[in-house]
Design a protein around this motif. Structure first.
Motif, PDB file in Angstrom:
ATOM      1  N   ASN A 180       1.138  -1.131   0.120  1.00  0.00           N
ATOM      2  CA  ASN A 180       0.023   0.122   0.049  1.00  0.00           C
ATOM      3  C   ASN A 180       0.788   1.196   0.162  1.00  0.00           C
ATOM      4  N   MET A 181       0.930   1.937  -1.063  1.00  0.00           N
ATOM      5  CA  MET A 181       1.983   3.014  -1.407  1.00  0.00           C
ATOM      6  C   MET A 181       1.517   4.279  -0.171  1.00  0.00           C
ATOM      7  N   GLU A 182       0.120   4.494   0.041  1.00  0.00           N
ATOM      8  CA  GLU A 182      -0.043   5.542   0.982  1.00  0.00           C
ATOM      9  C   GLU A 182       0.401   5.156   2.269  1.00  0.00           C
ATOM     10  N   GLU A 183       0.149   4.292   2.641  1.00  0.00           N
ATOM     11  CA  GLU A 183       0.709   3.290   4.036  1.00  0.00           C
ATOM     12  C   GLU A 183       2.092   3.579   4.312  1.00  0.00           C
ATOM     13  N   ALA A 184       2.796   3.246   3.158  1.00  0.00           N
ATOM     14  CA  ALA A 184       4.417   3.323   3.182  1.00  0.00           C
ATOM     15  C   ALA A 184       4.949   4.772   3.157  1.00  0.00           C
ATOM     16  N   THR A 185       4.078   5.401   2.540  1.00  0.00           N
ATOM     17  CA  THR A 185       4.579   6.890   2.451  1.00  0.00           C
ATOM     18  C   THR A 185       4.557   7.719   3.686  1.00  0.00           C
ATOM     19  N   HIS A 186       3.069   7.760   4.387  1.00  0.00           N
ATOM     20  CA  HIS A 186       2.830   8.407   5.264  1.00  0.00           C
ATOM     21  C   HIS A 186       3.178   7.769   6.719  1.00  0.00           C
ATOM     22  N   LEU A 187       3.410   6.562   6.722  1.00  0.00           N
ATOM     23  CA  LEU A 187       3.590   5.699   8.331  1.00  0.00           C
ATOM     24  C   LEU A 187       4.938   5.395   8.466  1.00  0.00           C
ATOM     25  N   CYS A 188       5.828   5.051   7.411  1.00  0.00           N
ATOM     26  CA  CYS A 188       7.020   4.429   7.529  1.00  0.00           C
ATOM     27  C   CYS A 188       8.157   5.585   7.661  1.00  0.00           C
ATOM     28  N   ASP A 189       9.164   5.335   8.524  1.00  0.00           N
ATOM     29  CA  ASP A 189      10.181   6.136   8.893  1.00  0.00           C
ATOM     30  C   ASP A 189      11.321   5.906   7.669  1.00  0.00           C
ATOM     31  N   ARG A 190      11.434   4.504   7.484  1.00  0.00           N
ATOM     32  CA  ARG A 190      12.479   4.010   6.468  1.00  0.00           C
ATOM     33  C   ARG A 190      11.762   2.720   5.957  1.00  0.00           C
ATOM     34  N   ILE A 191      12.124   2.539   4.748  1.00  0.00           N
ATOM     35  CA  ILE A 191      11.490   1.266   4.005  1.00  0.00           C
ATOM     36  C   ILE A 191      12.521   0.430   3.246  1.00  0.00           C
ATOM     37  N   ASN A 213      13.693  10.896  -8.573  1.00  0.00           N
ATOM     38  CA  ASN A 213      13.015  11.976  -9.325  1.00  0.00           C
ATOM     39  C   ASN A 213      11.317  11.654  -9.572  1.00  0.00           C
ATOM     40  N   ALA A 214      10.690  11.068  -8.398  1.00  0.00           N
ATOM     41  CA  ALA A 214       9.405  10.798  -8.625  1.00  0.00           C
ATOM     42  C   ALA A 214       8.732  11.993  -7.891  1.00  0.00           C
ATOM     43  N   LEU A 215       7.409  12.036  -8.612  1.00  0.00           N
ATOM     44  CA  LEU A 215       6.651  13.050  -8.445  1.00  0.00           C
ATOM     45  C   LEU A 215       6.001  13.012  -6.795  1.00  0.00           C
ATOM     46  N   LYS A 216       5.768  14.102  -6.278  1.00  0.00           N
ATOM     47  CA  LYS A 216       5.161  13.995  -4.839  1.00  0.00           C
ATOM     48  C   LYS A 216       3.692  13.610  -4.602  1.00  0.00           C
ATOM     49  N   THR A 217       3.363  12.126  -4.717  1.00  0.00           N
ATOM     50  CA  THR A 217       2.178  11.731  -4.759  1.00  0.00           C
ATOM     51  C   THR A 217       2.350  10.732  -3.821  1.00  0.00           C
ATOM     52  N   GLU A 222       5.244   3.495  -6.032  1.00  0.00           N
ATOM     53  CA  GLU A 222       5.066   2.610  -6.983  1.00  0.00           C
ATOM     54  C   GLU A 222       5.615   3.096  -8.409  1.00  0.00           C
ATOM     55  N   SER A 223       5.901   4.235  -8.523  1.00  0.00           N
ATOM     56  CA  SER A 223       6.624   4.825  -9.866  1.00  0.00           C
ATOM     57  C   SER A 223       8.280   4.284  -9.607  1.00  0.00           C
ATOM     58  N   VAL A 224       8.691   4.449  -8.315  1.00  0.00           N
ATOM     59  CA  VAL A 224      10.250   4.008  -8.437  1.00  0.00           C
ATOM     60  C   VAL A 224      10.243   2.463  -8.511  1.00  0.00           C
ATOM     61  N   PHE A 225       9.320   1.667  -7.915  1.00  0.00           N
ATOM     62  CA  PHE A 225       9.542   0.290  -8.107  1.00  0.00           C
ATOM     63  C   PHE A 225       9.187  -0.131  -9.579  1.00  0.00           C
ATOM     64  N   ILE A 226       8.440   0.623 -10.261  1.00  0.00           N
ATOM     65  CA  ILE A 226       8.218   0.199 -11.698  1.00  0.00           C
ATOM     66  C   ILE A 226       9.568   0.709 -12.319  1.00  0.00           C
ATOM     67  N   LEU A 228      12.629   0.532 -11.558  1.00  0.00           N
ATOM     68  CA  LEU A 228      13.567  -0.436 -11.079  1.00  0.00           C
ATOM     69  C   LEU A 228      13.323  -1.767 -11.381  1.00  0.00           C
ATOM     70  N   THR A 229      12.145  -2.222 -11.467  1.00  0.00           N
ATOM     71  CA  THR A 229      11.952  -3.584 -11.920  1.00  0.00           C
ATOM     72  C   THR A 229      11.138  -3.972 -13.012  1.00  0.00           C
ATOM     73  N   GLY A 230      10.392  -2.608 -13.707  1.00  0.00           N
ATOM     74  CA  GLY A 230       9.510  -2.843 -14.760  1.00  0.00           C
ATOM     75  C   GLY A 230       8.151  -3.367 -14.525  1.00  0.00           C
ATOM     76  N   GLY A 231       7.753  -3.499 -13.167  1.00  0.00           N
ATOM     77  CA  GLY A 231       6.580  -4.001 -12.778  1.00  0.00           C
ATOM     78  C   GLY A 231       6.201  -3.258 -11.465  1.00  0.00           C
ATOM     79  N   GLY A 232       4.734  -3.536 -11.171  1.00  0.00           N
ATOM     80  CA  GLY A 232       4.340  -2.859  -9.820  1.00  0.00           C
ATOM     81  C   GLY A 232       4.194  -3.732  -8.684  1.00  0.00           C
ATOM     82  N   LEU A 233       3.599  -3.238  -7.672  1.00  0.00           N
ATOM     83  CA  LEU A 233       3.588  -4.160  -6.505  1.00  0.00           C
ATOM     84  C   LEU A 233       2.406  -4.931  -6.108  1.00  0.00           C
ATOM     85  N   GLN A 234       1.444  -4.651  -7.156  1.00  0.00           N
ATOM     86  CA  GLN A 234       0.294  -5.462  -6.752  1.00  0.00           C
ATOM     87  C   GLN A 234       0.357  -6.985  -7.402  1.00  0.00           C
TER      88      GLN A 234
END
Length: 234
Positions: A180-191, A213-217, A222-226, A228-234
């Motif tokens: 969950n992107m929102e969970e990771a972005t707003h809850l985690c200190d590090r990932i 250089n990801a956008l601030k959303t 998710e965009s970083v993961f894509i 680096l890997t060419g695929g999403g997290l779902q």
């Protein structure tokens, strides 16, 4: 100080190598997130830390004894024919805790009105709250959460976020897996980002996004993961 750590850990099931030299550290008093799609090895890592399975090679460390660890897994292990309160009483008696603490935890997770309801009659969200209450009951120093808000509505999820932050403020270390992107972005200190059994990126969410250089959303990671890997997290 380091609460949990892995160094060059590998694990295979049959001919499938699930973990391929995993190395990371989670520090005292932080919310540490592990991102990755299903099958990336996230649950396997929790199972190694909690001694449910053994790694094939490498080193791993947990800084507290097992009775100071809290655990919330995808498969809840609840006693479905007992009430919500009776489920917690089982563990209250194991830990030798006062009933007042059990009732306080139930109130914190919003289950007071459902205390006498059988688990079979609880909604998915209420079962999730009950599992979290069970994990928090003994005020663990380290809390492992495997997809803690999966399939929950946003309001229930935000309530659980608040409980997790409160535990961190009390000095506990929280290790959670999520996609969950929102969970990771707003809850985690590090990932850390886990892909096919390897860690491909780590750091504070904001710094990872800025690095790539990801956008601030909330979809930044998710965009970083894509990327680096060419695929999403779902």
């Amino acid at each position: 100080m380091v609460s949990i750590s892995m160094k060059n850990v590998t694990k295979s099931f049959g001919g499938n190598e699930v973990l391929k030299g995993v190395t990371f550290e989670a520090h005292d008093g932080e919310i540490f997130g592990m991102l990755g799609p299903s099958g990336a090895g996230k649950t396997t890592i929790i199972n190694i830390f909690t001694k449910q399975i053994a790694a094939d090679a490498g080193e791993w460390h947990v800084s507290v004894p097992s009775n100071e660890i809290g655990l919330m897994l995808e498969h809840d292990g609840l006693f479905v024919n007992l009430s919500a309160l009776d489920n917690l009483i089982v563990f209250e008696e194991i830990y030798g805790l006062a009933r007042t603490l059990t009732l306080e935890i139930m109130e914190q997770v919003g289950l007071t009105q459902a205390a006498k309801t059988k688990v079979n009659d609880l909604s998915k969200g209420m079962r999730q709250r009950l599992v979290l209450a069970r994990a928090l009951l003994h005020k663990p120093k380290i809390l492992f959460l495997d997809e803690p808000t999966s399939a929950l509505d946003p309001v229930t999820a935000r309530g659980i976020y608040g409980l997790i932050r409160d535990l961190r403020e009390a000095g506990s270390t929280i290790f959670l897996t999520t996609h969950n992107m929102e969970e990771a972005t707003h809850l985690c200190d590090r990932i850390v980002m886990l892909h096919q059994g390897r860690i491909i990126e780590e750091g504070p969410p904001k710094e990872i996004c800025e690095k790539h250089n990801a956008l601030k959303t909330t979809q930044d990671l998710e965009s970083v993961f894509i990327k680096l890997t060419g695929g999403g997290l779902q």
